[in-house]
Design a protein around this motif. Structure first.
Motif, PDB file in Angstrom:
ATOM      1  N   LEU A  15     -15.938 -51.980  76.945  1.00  0.00           N
ATOM      2  CA  LEU A  15     -16.572 -50.904  76.197  1.00  0.00           C
ATOM      3  C   LEU A  15     -15.581 -49.831  75.750  1.00  0.00           C
ATOM      4  CD1 LEU A  15     -19.831 -50.400  78.302  1.00  0.00           C
ATOM      5  CD2 LEU A  15     -19.508 -51.783  76.248  1.00  0.00           C
ATOM      6  N   PHE A  64     -22.033 -53.474  69.556  1.00  0.00           N
ATOM      7  CA  PHE A  64     -21.933 -52.116  70.104  1.00  0.00           C
ATOM      8  C   PHE A  64     -20.537 -51.547  69.841  1.00  0.00           C
ATOM      9  CE2 PHE A  64     -20.695 -49.290  73.586  1.00  0.00           C
ATOM     10  CZ  PHE A  64     -21.692 -48.321  73.492  1.00  0.00           C
ATOM     11  N   ASN A  65     -19.522 -52.382  70.036  1.00  0.00           N
ATOM     12  CA  ASN A  65     -18.152 -51.935  69.758  1.00  0.00           C
ATOM     13  C   ASN A  65     -17.953 -51.624  68.282  1.00  0.00           C
ATOM     14  OD1 ASN A  65     -17.154 -52.075  72.405  1.00  0.00           O
ATOM     15  ND2 ASN A  65     -16.814 -54.267  72.231  1.00  0.00           N
ATOM     16  N   THR A 111     -19.261 -48.086  67.665  1.00  0.00           N
ATOM     17  CA  THR A 111     -18.380 -47.041  68.194  1.00  0.00           C
ATOM     18  C   THR A 111     -17.081 -46.943  67.389  1.00  0.00           C
ATOM     19  OG1 THR A 111     -17.452 -48.620  69.800  1.00  0.00           O
ATOM     20  CG2 THR A 111     -19.313 -47.258  70.517  1.00  0.00           C
TER      21      THR A 111
END
Length: 381
Positions: A27, A245-246, A249
């Motif tokens: 993450l 998700f990465n 971000t």
């Protein structure tokens, strides 16, 4: 079938989450790599190149030239020397990258209307700084010559504006469109995003099946009623979710921290990123299916990522690659991803501008997934 794939997905996701350190790394590392690469490659310009001056004339005219060099950010004047051997010694030791030599009698010969040759000693071991210093030197001398010519015409009664027209009757007015500030970061950021995503997804996916094989759980899965396709898709989905998700971000960091216009074209960029992530996961799955151990999978993944880094055009125009090597670049999805993202973020492109790259990326997804499934079938058989 979907229930079986979901069960495999949850099993794989629990396996990733159990390793707390690796999960946190998954993450956090993409954000850190994005910031690190972007900061390191931010300007794309070499500045503060150390240069020595050997001014044997020490006249007002020679000082004008030395002062002109100091106004350029590319050059950092680190001092003066009194003799040529001292300057050559500093250059040979690598303490400076360039030495400007102004000969004695410079002002006298200029005022007499004679030609004067300045000497510029450059360190050729650094093939980047030498052309930059040479370019600055040419600009300085061109400006100095123009100003002297204008002063000479002024003394003869010609006004400075008219003198400038006489010595420069033709000029070019340029207009830079698309990245008008010539930001290198804007050009290189798609490559940073692509490489960061690829490093994560290829490595994670490449070790997934060898890890099951080393733990002995792969045979148990194969003995169950799960089909090979269900197993592969079940392994793919959790990493796809983590990668998405990465993506969010990384895009947020690129927009907020580095001023890349991401959210203006978010749906199209998310589509490109999702397709690219799938190509990277399929590549990792292909590596995973042909590897006998996690160590071998990592080795193959590294040997894949290295040529991608060098030949995909992610960090430099693909035109810089020799023509006989350039066809290899078209085998890497990162080349199409970088090109499409640049078209969107720098040119404000829409779907009509990048649809060909989207089709190619989708083709890579289908090809690599099919190849990975077939390789996995063959290995299990």
């Amino acid at each position: 079938m979907f229930a079986v794939i979901w069960d495999v997905t949850l099993k794989e996701l629990r396996q990733v989450i159990r390793d707390r350190r690796s999960f946190v790394l998954i993450l956090v590392m993409p954000i850190l790599l994005t910031v690190l690469f972007a900061k390191a490659l931010g300007s794309g310009e070499l500045r503060d190149i150390p240069m020595l001056v050997l001014n044997e004339d020490r006249s007002p005219e020679s000082n004008v030239i030395v002062t002109a060099f100091s106004t350029y950010e590319e050059i950092r004047l680190v001092g003066t020397v009194d003799a040529l051997p001292d300057a050559q010694a500093r250059l040979s030791q690598g303490k400076v990258k360039a030495v400007l030599v102004i000969p004695k009698g410079f002002m006298r010969r200029i005022q007499a209307g004679e030609d004067v040759q300045l000497q510029l000693l450059l360190d050729g071991t650094d093939n980047t700084s030498a052309p930059i210093v040479e370019g600055v030197a040419r600009r300085v001398i061109a400006q100095y010559n123009a100003e002297r010519a204008i002063r000479g015409l002024w003394e003869q009664g010609v006004k400075p504006d008219r003198g400038l027209q006489l010595i420069q009757p033709v000029y070019v007015e340029s207009e830079i469109r698309y990245n008008s500030g010539l930001s290198f970061l804007g050009y290189v950021m798609p490559g940073v995003i692509g490489l960061t995503l690829q490093l994560l997804t290829v490595m994670l996916m490449a070790i997934s099946i060898p890890r099951e094989r080393e733990r002995g759980t792969l045979d148990q899965l194969m003995a169950s009623p799960i089909s090979r396709t269900e197993l592969i898709l079940g392994k793919l989905l959790p990493y796809f979710g983590i990668a998405l998700f990465n993506v969010i971000t990384i895009l947020a960091v690129a927009d907020r921290a580095f001023g890349i216009p991401i959210f203006k074209h978010l749906p199209l960029l998310l589509t490109l990123c999702a397709l690219f992530v799938l190509t990277s996961l399929a590549t990792g799955l292909l590596i995973s299916s042909v590897s006998r151990s996690q160590f071998q999978a990592v080795q193959i993944a590294v040997f894949y990522v290295l040529p991608v880094f060098m030949l995909s055009g992610a960090y430099a125009p693909i035109e810089l690659i020799p023509e006989y090597v350039r066809p290899i670049s078209y085998l890497f999805p990162l080349m199409y991803f970088s090109r499409a993202v640049r078209a969107v973020t720098l040119r404000g492109g829409d779907l009509a501008m990048v649809w060909k790259d989207i089709v190619v990326l989708a083709g890579f997804v289908v090809l690599f997934l099919y190849w990975a499934v077939q390789s996995f079938h063959k290995r299990i058989a």
